[in-house]
Enzyme design. Sequence first.
Site, PDB file in Angstrom:
ATOM      1  N   GLU A  98       8.291   4.479  11.750  1.00 56.94           N
ATOM      2  CA  GLU A  98       6.986   6.437  12.019  1.00 56.94           C
ATOM      3  C   GLU A  98       6.233   6.505  13.161  1.00 56.94           C
ATOM      4  O   GLU A  98       5.067   7.071  13.670  1.00 56.94           O
ATOM      5  CB  GLU A  98       5.863   5.943  11.232  1.00 56.94           C
ATOM      6  CG  GLU A  98       6.158   5.739   9.648  1.00 56.94           C
ATOM      7  CD  GLU A  98       4.791   5.272   8.837  1.00 56.94           C
ATOM      8  OE1 GLU A  98       4.023   5.968   9.084  1.00 56.94           O
ATOM      9  OE2 GLU A  98       5.351   6.054   7.617  1.00 56.94           O
ATOM     10  N   ARG A 155       2.847   2.987  13.877  1.00 57.72           N
ATOM     11  CA  ARG A 155       2.946   4.341  14.395  1.00 57.72           C
ATOM     12  C   ARG A 155       2.788   4.106  16.102  1.00 57.72           C
ATOM     13  O   ARG A 155       3.193   5.184  16.617  1.00 57.72           O
ATOM     14  CB  ARG A 155       2.211   5.002  13.849  1.00 57.72           C
ATOM     15  CG  ARG A 155       1.624   5.466  12.310  1.00 57.72           C
ATOM     16  CD  ARG A 155       0.645   6.548  11.418  1.00 57.72           C
ATOM     17  NE  ARG A 155       1.327   5.848  10.348  1.00 57.72           N
ATOM     18  CZ  ARG A 155       0.079   4.787   9.802  1.00 57.72           C
ATOM     19  NH1 ARG A 155      -0.457   4.952  10.521  1.00 57.72           N
ATOM     20  NH2 ARG A 155       0.349   4.898   8.797  1.00 57.72           N
ATOM     21  N   GLU A 208      -6.692   1.168  -0.447  1.00 56.97           N
ATOM     22  CA  GLU A 208      -6.757   1.648  -1.459  1.00 56.97           C
ATOM     23  C   GLU A 208      -7.028  -0.117  -2.042  1.00 56.97           C
ATOM     24  O   GLU A 208      -6.457  -0.633  -3.371  1.00 56.97           O
ATOM     25  CB  GLU A 208      -5.262   1.665  -1.677  1.00 56.97           C
ATOM     26  CG  GLU A 208      -5.285   2.440  -2.026  1.00 56.97           C
ATOM     27  CD  GLU A 208      -5.206   3.319  -1.055  1.00 56.97           C
ATOM     28  OE1 GLU A 208      -4.608   3.133   0.495  1.00 56.97           O
ATOM     29  OE2 GLU A 208      -5.818   4.606  -1.267  1.00 56.97           O
ATOM     30  N   THR A 210     -11.627   4.024   5.674  1.00 55.67           N
ATOM     31  CA  THR A 210     -10.497   3.065   7.065  1.00 55.67           C
ATOM     32  C   THR A 210     -10.083   4.532   7.986  1.00 55.67           C
ATOM     33  O   THR A 210      -9.848   5.709   7.290  1.00 55.67           O
ATOM     34  CB  THR A 210      -9.344   2.910   5.975  1.00 55.67           C
ATOM     35  OG1 THR A 210      -8.334   3.256   5.512  1.00 55.67           O
ATOM     36  CG2 THR A 210      -9.995   1.628   5.275  1.00 55.67           C
ATOM     37  N   ASP A 263      -7.350  10.650  -2.868  1.00 51.93           N
ATOM     38  CA  ASP A 263      -6.875   9.879  -2.214  1.00 51.93           C
ATOM     39  C   ASP A 263      -7.200  10.259  -0.763  1.00 51.93           C
ATOM     40  O   ASP A 263      -6.240  10.980  -0.408  1.00 51.93           O
ATOM     41  CB  ASP A 263      -6.046   9.278  -2.487  1.00 51.93           C
ATOM     42  CG  ASP A 263      -5.821   8.372  -1.281  1.00 51.93           C
ATOM     43  OD1 ASP A 263      -6.391   7.792  -0.163  1.00 51.93           O
ATOM     44  OD2 ASP A 263      -4.348   8.403  -0.729  1.00 51.93           O
ATOM     45  N   CYS A 308       3.698  -4.050  -9.602  1.00 57.48           N
ATOM     46  CA  CYS A 308       5.487  -4.110  -8.200  1.00 57.48           C
ATOM     47  C   CYS A 308       5.463  -2.795  -8.073  1.00 57.48           C
ATOM     48  O   CYS A 308       6.550  -2.567  -7.459  1.00 57.48           O
ATOM     49  CB  CYS A 308       5.905  -4.226  -9.672  1.00 57.48           C
ATOM     50  SG  CYS A 308       5.548  -5.765 -10.327  1.00 57.48           S
ATOM     51  N   CYS A 328       5.658  -0.875  -4.403  1.00 57.45           N
ATOM     52  CA  CYS A 328       6.718  -1.557  -3.795  1.00 57.45           C
ATOM     53  C   CYS A 328       8.215  -0.766  -3.753  1.00 57.45           C
ATOM     54  O   CYS A 328       8.536  -0.449  -2.952  1.00 57.45           O
ATOM     55  CB  CYS A 328       6.456  -2.275  -3.230  1.00 57.45           C
ATOM     56  SG  CYS A 328       5.458  -2.483  -2.265  1.00 57.45           S
ATOM     57  N   MET A 358       7.884 -11.142  -0.269  1.00 59.81           N
ATOM     58  CA  MET A 358       7.612 -10.608  -1.963  1.00 59.81           C
ATOM     59  C   MET A 358       6.422 -12.212  -2.312  1.00 59.81           C
ATOM     60  O   MET A 358       7.222 -13.305  -2.541  1.00 59.81           O
ATOM     61  CB  MET A 358       9.533 -11.386  -2.363  1.00 59.81           C
ATOM     62  CG  MET A 358       8.867 -11.667  -3.996  1.00 59.81           C
ATOM     63  SD  MET A 358       8.122  -9.788  -5.068  1.00 59.81           S
ATOM     64  CE  MET A 358       7.236 -11.445  -6.012  1.00 59.81           C
TER      65      MET A 358
HETATM   66 CA    CA Z   1      -5.050   6.078   1.069  1.00 56.55          CA
END
Ligand code: CA
Length: 715
Positions: free
Chosen positions: A95, A147, A210, A266, A331, A642, A645, A685
Amino acid sequence: MTKPIAKLLMAASFLALISCSQADKATKSDASPDKVTKTAYNLSEDIKASPTQWLTTGLDYAETRYSQLSTINTDTVKDLSLAWSYDLDTNRGQEATPLFVNGILYTTSAWSKVQAFNPKTGELLWQYDPEVPGEWGIRGCCDAVNRGAAYWDGKIYLATFDGRLIAIDAANGKPVWSKDTIIDRDKYYTITGAPRIVNGNVIIGNGGGEFGVRGYITAYDAKSGAQNWRFYTVPGDPSKPAENKIHETTKDTWTGEYWKVGGGGTVWDSMAFDPELNLLYIGVGNGSPWNPDVRSPEGGDNLFLSSIVALNPDTGEYVWHFQTTPGDQWDFTATQHMILADLEIDGAERKVLMQAPKNGFFYVLDRITGEFISGEKFANVNWATGLDPKTGRPDIVPEAYYNKTGKPFLGAPGPMGAHSWHPMSFNKETGLVYFSAQDLEFPYISDPDIAAGSFEIKEKTVNLGIDLAAISLPDNQAIRTTVRRSLKGRLVAWDPVKQEEVWRVDHGGPWNGGTLSTRGNLVFQGNRNQEFAAYHAQTGEKLWSSDAQTGIVAAPMTFEMDGEQYVAIVAGWGGVLPLLLGELSHTDDGRVPNRSRVLVYKLGGTAQLSAREDFKPEIDPPLQFANAQSIDNGRVTYSRYCSGCHGDTAVAGGPIPDLRATYALHDKDDWEEIVINGALSERGMVSFKDVLTSENVEDIRAYVIDRARKAPKPN
Ligand code: CA
């Protein structure tokens, strides 16, 4: 939301104070007198003096991403071709926007690595790897992305996924200092954004909205790394003194024991700076948890969630704010890219700030006072009918309050936003803002544990107060079909004065790249269809394109060296949308591949991309061993732990493995070795031993086998 006259007076008095403190600080913070100039103090003069360079992530402090370079233009762009490419050593989402400073091209890549290149040849001059522990991967919502970096006075500034801010010698890639920016390392804070250098400070926020964190942004002395100030975006425990004076009043916009769940807010991406007003603008994120019944149960606007806040960049003191989504529960972050411009509106020149946040309205604000000027829908929006013409406050429809109605709300847009972090650009000549807009509906459903009084904050997963299991029902075809039909994405040219779309290029689905505009009358953008393209800035006509062999989400940049103009992009599909949406993020050709590369183009370039290997996970599941109950239990647990991701309904969309195709599916012990014992923790993981039982883990395996066995057979 703002009191314009009071704010104006306040801004004016701040300005007076700032000009004194600025001089004081410059003298104190720099030992060599010949360097104590405005140029050394911030990058404004350097940026003006060097249009061939790209000195800060948004090109300039106004974050316009509009380059003065025009050798590559509507006439010549047909001859644009690859000058060189560089294969990055990760295949996670890319990104970053590169920087070009003093003859070197710098970029960052996933897992917060930095590369320095010879911009003409692509020779790697150095790479710096901060060695972010793979285990930290699970603490992010949205892929291990980065980024970009910042540059100032011979140093590259990098913020890492695990929360460090590192100053690196730009000449050799050696770290000079490193600071831990995280206030509580037990909390799931991450950094993916690019730092900004303002008045000798390196400024950086973080993500974690989150996961129940409290948002803040911090300024560090660029030379020494010493902390100069910190601004919290939401109030803390009201029984303790407020860290920032403004929160003595903002706490009245919250109810219940909000500080115990973090609150969110945030500052995970955008900032802009006006050197004349000496104001720093920060974009503030969503509420945490999303569902206000957990965060602020008696309601309230919850300042400064989903707000743009103007701060004094020398002290971190609050100057004004504008809240896009009061009491946000969808959100709808206001962390999206902000651009500063001077626009003629109703016959008067206004100093404005423009933002197209997730909530689907394009905002134009007075950046001196925070006063709302105008706002219109730029995408499919159903959560609000419009904005109050005086205050900009949205008229929210009752159905949107899914926590109050107890019913699912199929919201447009959803948490992926009508526009996310993908940078916009603003061409002063055309007067248009170019950005990646999208439509995407999402079923907001309250977590039933809240009504039952049994809601608890869980470890190792997101905490939203949303029923993720209900949303993931693979056999809930009604919802899935509706959501699938709602998915659209396009490049939009927007007139911010008239507040209307001028042209669009449809990309067939969401999550397309950031944009670059140039005085060559061009707009550059990569997209989900593995294409990097240039469009006519006035008409949207596609004038050039190139096969990138990967989906692109980052924004391109341009620079000039030895009289030649180059265009660079960090290609590589990923980020939150493909990770979370799984199959819904696929194109007609299936899962979008990630081939992470730096791609650099010039007129008459002669390089070729090496041939692509094809990218199709082989699904070869074992026989089902479990009963229907176990499979359904597995579905619920998979959705909670799970899917963020590995993809919704166990179909991967991003660069993280598709579990239906994993070898471990065949063997209980292999599966447990990974999920319980953390055999792959270095790759991100981690072990789920502390939150999942062996039975849970077997249920998940049964569910994934079920999904694999129901996968369409390859032709
Ligand atoms: Ca968010």
